[in-house]
Design a protein around this motif. Structure first.
Motif, PDB file in Angstrom:
ATOM      1  N   VAL A   1       0.879  -1.168   0.000  1.00  0.00           N
ATOM      2  CA  VAL A   1       0.000   0.000   0.000  1.00  0.00           C
ATOM      3  C   VAL A   1       0.916   1.218   0.000  1.00  0.00           C
ATOM      4  CG1 VAL A   1      -1.863   1.242   1.159  1.00  0.00           C
ATOM      5  CG2 VAL A   1      -1.737  -1.246   1.332  1.00  0.00           C
ATOM      6  N   ASP A   2       1.011   1.895  -1.142  1.00  0.00           N
ATOM      7  CA  ASP A   2       1.934   3.023  -1.243  1.00  0.00           C
ATOM      8  C   ASP A   2       1.209   4.356  -1.427  1.00  0.00           C
ATOM      9  OD1 ASP A   2       1.174   2.766  -3.906  1.00  0.00           O
ATOM     10  OD2 ASP A   2       3.117   2.005  -4.575  1.00  0.00           O
TER      11      ASP A   2
ATOM     12  N   SER B   1       4.501   6.489  -0.198  1.00  0.00           N
ATOM     13  CA  SER B   1       5.798   6.135  -0.766  1.00  0.00           C
ATOM     14  C   SER B   1       5.792   6.213  -2.289  1.00  0.00           C
ATOM     15  CB  SER B   1       6.229   4.732  -0.318  1.00  0.00           C
ATOM     16  OG  SER B   1       5.289   3.755  -0.716  1.00  0.00           O
ATOM     17  N   LEU B   2       4.618   6.309  -2.904  1.00  0.00           N
ATOM     18  CA  LEU B   2       4.538   6.497  -4.351  1.00  0.00           C
ATOM     19  C   LEU B   2       5.137   7.845  -4.751  1.00  0.00           C
ATOM     20  CD1 LEU B   2       3.491   5.060  -6.886  1.00  0.00           C
ATOM     21  CD2 LEU B   2       1.299   6.200  -6.556  1.00  0.00           C
TER      22      LEU B   2
ATOM     23  N   GLY C   1       7.735   8.776   2.422  1.00  0.00           N
ATOM     24  CA  GLY C   1       6.285   8.774   2.252  1.00  0.00           C
ATOM     25  C   GLY C   1       5.526   7.800   3.114  1.00  0.00           C
ATOM     26  N   GLY C   2       6.144   6.644   3.458  1.00  0.00           N
ATOM     27  CA  GLY C   2       5.451   5.639   4.237  1.00  0.00           C
ATOM     28  C   GLY C   2       4.715   4.629   3.390  1.00  0.00           C
ATOM     29  N   HIS C   3       4.635   3.378   3.889  1.00  0.00           N
ATOM     30  CA  HIS C   3       3.945   2.325   3.158  1.00  0.00           C
ATOM     31  C   HIS C   3       3.572   1.204   4.110  1.00  0.00           C
ATOM     32  CE1 HIS C   3       8.117   0.750   3.168  1.00  0.00           C
ATOM     33  NE2 HIS C   3       7.527  -0.425   3.207  1.00  0.00           N
TER      34      HIS C   3
ATOM     35  N   CYS D   1       4.872  -2.263   8.295  1.00  0.00           N
ATOM     36  CA  CYS D   1       3.942  -1.130   8.349  1.00  0.00           C
ATOM     37  C   CYS D   1       4.705   0.103   8.814  1.00  0.00           C
ATOM     38  CB  CYS D   1       2.779  -1.439   9.292  1.00  0.00           C
ATOM     39  SG  CYS D   1       1.441  -0.226   9.193  1.00  0.00           S
ATOM     40  N   ARG D   2       4.842   1.086   7.907  1.00  0.00           N
ATOM     41  CA  ARG D   2       5.612   2.302   8.162  1.00  0.00           C
ATOM     42  C   ARG D   2       4.770   3.524   7.795  1.00  0.00           C
ATOM     43  NH1 ARG D   2       9.648   3.449   5.043  1.00  0.00           N
ATOM     44  NH2 ARG D   2      10.901   4.457   6.666  1.00  0.00           N
ATOM     45  N   PRO D   3       3.767   3.868   8.574  1.00  0.00           N
ATOM     46  CA  PRO D   3       2.984   5.065   8.235  1.00  0.00           C
ATOM     47  C   PRO D   3       3.812   6.326   8.409  1.00  0.00           C
ATOM     48  CG  PRO D   3       2.350   4.255  10.395  1.00  0.00           C
ATOM     49  CD  PRO D   3       3.303   3.241   9.829  1.00  0.00           C
TER      50      PRO D   3
END
Length: 615
Positions: free
Chosen positions: A28-29, A44-45, A51-53, A125-127
């Motif tokens: 999930v980017d 992250s896109l 950005g986090g993903h 998981c890196r929000p």
């Protein structure tokens, strides 16, 4: 994880208030919550580092084949992993909420399961809250779940056995193995403002297999039930249905406002500056999206958008000072101030990354025609108040239509007398006259007739180039513009009119490349921006429709079939196609999918007519 997967390498899931992009590797980017136009939790896109993903994927080593698909006629995304030791999949979905009440809580469900052998899975998981600008903290709860605390949003991470969540600084990881028949669920619940997590009840009850199965069944049933209204029975059913579902996913249920795309900042040229925020409601895009859904039989969407549109007229608040402005936030807020997020490097270093859209205060006169077109297509003008608002709008337009504007493509190179803007002004008066007559509404018909006919003569006299034997972009140029492919559809002239056929021929020569169509030539008509862009998918499908209606049926079908080869692996399109066939621009793009529907319907009609004549 590939730092930047291809734009096309994604599926879309959503709950009708927000949406997430999921890459084919299970990442999930992109996810903004609680609304489409909210700051991101995963982005992250737009910056692979900041950005986090959230990645959930089988991790069996190098010998794995990955395939992604939608469960038929739904918005349930399935990512399959096939390896020598096992076959597994991850199902991603969000439970649709068609209510008119905005929700502060949104849930993304990710289900891993193995159907043969066994497979190891990995969760990371890196929000990164607020487009990666905000710090967050991490708390573990008594039930073993974890909560990421952002500035105005919490993200609650829950999992079923055998997943054991491990904090890794302010992030979370997990590794687990599933065997044939096993299932594990990861549930991400975003809660904003004063939602449940801030009052001691984060995320709701712990998920179990029965609850996850019930949520999956409800999601699947929603989409199958919604599609019962679809009356399309043509040759391209699967692609048309996928486009309809995509348009629905891009519509904000609480207000009925469709957005232009789920993303911001994805480039029209890799490394270029043409990177815009499309998470808003354009009058033009929304009107045409609703019209496409009406053609398929989805009339509830038309009613919701008509109410939203009338509310904009009643509010009378715009940044442009006009009765309507070209775009709004999904709740109708007219202020869309643009800022550059210079801490994000952009997709494959395509900067600047912009949030908000400064084009909101542009003057684009075509929007009045598109709004009238959508209302006329619905055949329902609403009550007396609705008609008074619409009639007042056309009375205003009768005094203000003859002005230069920025045009449909939102160029930043100054105002011109754009032919397309005049065309849709003609449409506004023409449809208004027809609606007033059909519904016996009191208007100054003579005034509207005079305005309509004056616009018509102006387009014929000044929008036509004798040199090109074609209608042109604006009155002071010989440059062509693919937006004029709509001329026959709106009834300005017949699709077999000699002047239209020579216009189509000129576009074939200048704007068409192997059935792909450029909007215009920026070198010949400077638009105030650096760089170039790809072919525009909306225009390519409009070209198919124009060919079909002009009697060039087999050329149209060949062009349509070739266009479908540019769809991604799950049937989605971005805004543009690049020189090597790659998808460019924001994704998925409503404009593209609505024009695919229109082209399929038009081509079906002409092919049926031809086959009937041959019998």
């Amino acid at each position: 994880m590939d730092d930047y997967p291809p734009i096309a390498d994604h599926g879309l899931v959503g709950d009708l208030q927000t949406a997430a992009l999921i890459a084919a590797d299970g990442t999930v980017d992109w996810w903004c919550t609680p609304r489409f136009d909210s700051p991101s939790v995963f982005a992250s896109l737009l910056d692979s580092d900041r950005g986090g993903h959230c990645r959930l994927a089988a991790d069996p080593g190098d010998e794995v084949t990955v395939r992604q698909l939608y469960l038929a006629d739904t918005a349930v995304l399935v990512t399959r992993y096939m390896a020598p030791d096992g076959v597994g999949e991850v199902l991603d979905f969000m439970e649709p909420d068609p209510s008119t009440t905005p929700s502060a809580r949104h849930r993304l469900v990710r289900v891993a399961r193995v159907v043969r052998g066994s497979l190891p899975f990995e969760l990371i998981c890196r929000p990164r809250f607020d487009y990666g600008r905000a710090e967050h903290s991490l708390d573990r709860l008594d039930d073993g779940s974890l909560v990421f605390h952002g500035p105005d949003t919490d993200l609650h991470l829950q999992a079923t056995a055998p997943v054991d969540l491990h904090p890794d600084g302010s992030d979370v990881t997990a590794r687990f193995t599933l065997h044939a028949g096993d299932l594990a669920a990861i549930v991400l619940t975003s809660e904003s403002g004063d939602a449940a997590s801030r009052s001691g009840r984060p995320g709701g009850p712990a998920p179990d297999a029965e609850a996850i199965a019930a949520a999956f069944d409800a999601c699947r049933a929603f989409w199958l039930t919604w599609l019962r209204s679809c009356r399309y029975r043509g040759r391209w059913h699967e692609m048309v249905v996928r486009s309809a579902i995509t348009l629905k996913l891009l519509t904000y249920a609480p207000t009925g406002a469709p957005i232009a795309a789920a993303t911001m900042g994805l480039p029209e040229q890799i490394g270029g500056e043409r990177n815009w925020d499309y998470r808003y409601t354009w009058i033009r895009d929304a009107s045409l999206s609703v019209r496409a859904l009406i053609d398929l039989g989805f009339t509830d969407e038309a009613g919701a958008f008509r109410r939203w549109l009338r509310e904009r007229l009643d509010a009378g608040t715009t940044t442009s000072g006009e009765p309507l402005q070209i775009m709004y936030r999904i709740d109708g807020e007219p202020h869309l101030s643009e800022e550059v997020l210079d801490h994000l490097e952009g997709y494959r270093r395509s900067a600047p990354v912009r949030a908000g859209n400064a084009a909101a205060d542009q003057i684009q006169l075509d929007i009045y025609g598109e709004a009238a077109y959508a209302l006329a297509q619905a055949g329902d003008i609403g009550g007396i108040r609705g008609w008074k608002a619409f009639g007042g709008l056309l009375d205003w337009l009768a005094d203000h239509w003859d002005r230069p504007d920025e045009g449909i493509w939102e160029t930043r190179g100054g105002r011109h007398d754009f032919t397309y803007s005049r065309l849709m002004t003609w449409v506004a008066f023409d449809r208004g006259i027809k609606l007033a007559t059909a519904h016996s509404r009191p208007v100054d018909i003579g005034r509207w007739l005079a305005a309509r006919d004056t616009v018509f003569h102006q387009i014929v006299d000044r929008g036509w180039s004798e040199k090109r034997h074609a209608f042109v972009q604006h009155y002071d140029t010989d440059v062509l513009d693919a937006s004029l492919l709509l001329m026959p559809r709106v009834g300005f002239l017949a699709p077999t009119d000699p002047d239209w056929l020579t216009t189509l021929d000129a576009m074939d020569e200048e704007l068409v490349s192997d059935s792909l169509v450029y909007r215009y030539d920026p070198a010949a008509s400077p638009d105030g921006l650096l760089g170039s862009e790809g072919t525009f998918n909306l225009c390519s499908f409009l070209y198919v429709e124009a060919l079909a209606k002009s009697g060039r049926i087999h050329q149209a079908r060949y062009a349509f079939d070739k266009m479908l080869t540019y769809a991604n692996h799950v049937g989605l399109f971005a805004e543009e196609i690049g020189p090597s066939g790659e998808q460019l621009g924001n994704f998925p793009q409503a404009f593209t999918h609505l024009s695919l529907i229109d082209a399929a319907i038009a081509l079906d009609e002409e092919l049926d007519r031809e086959e009937g004549a041959a019998r």
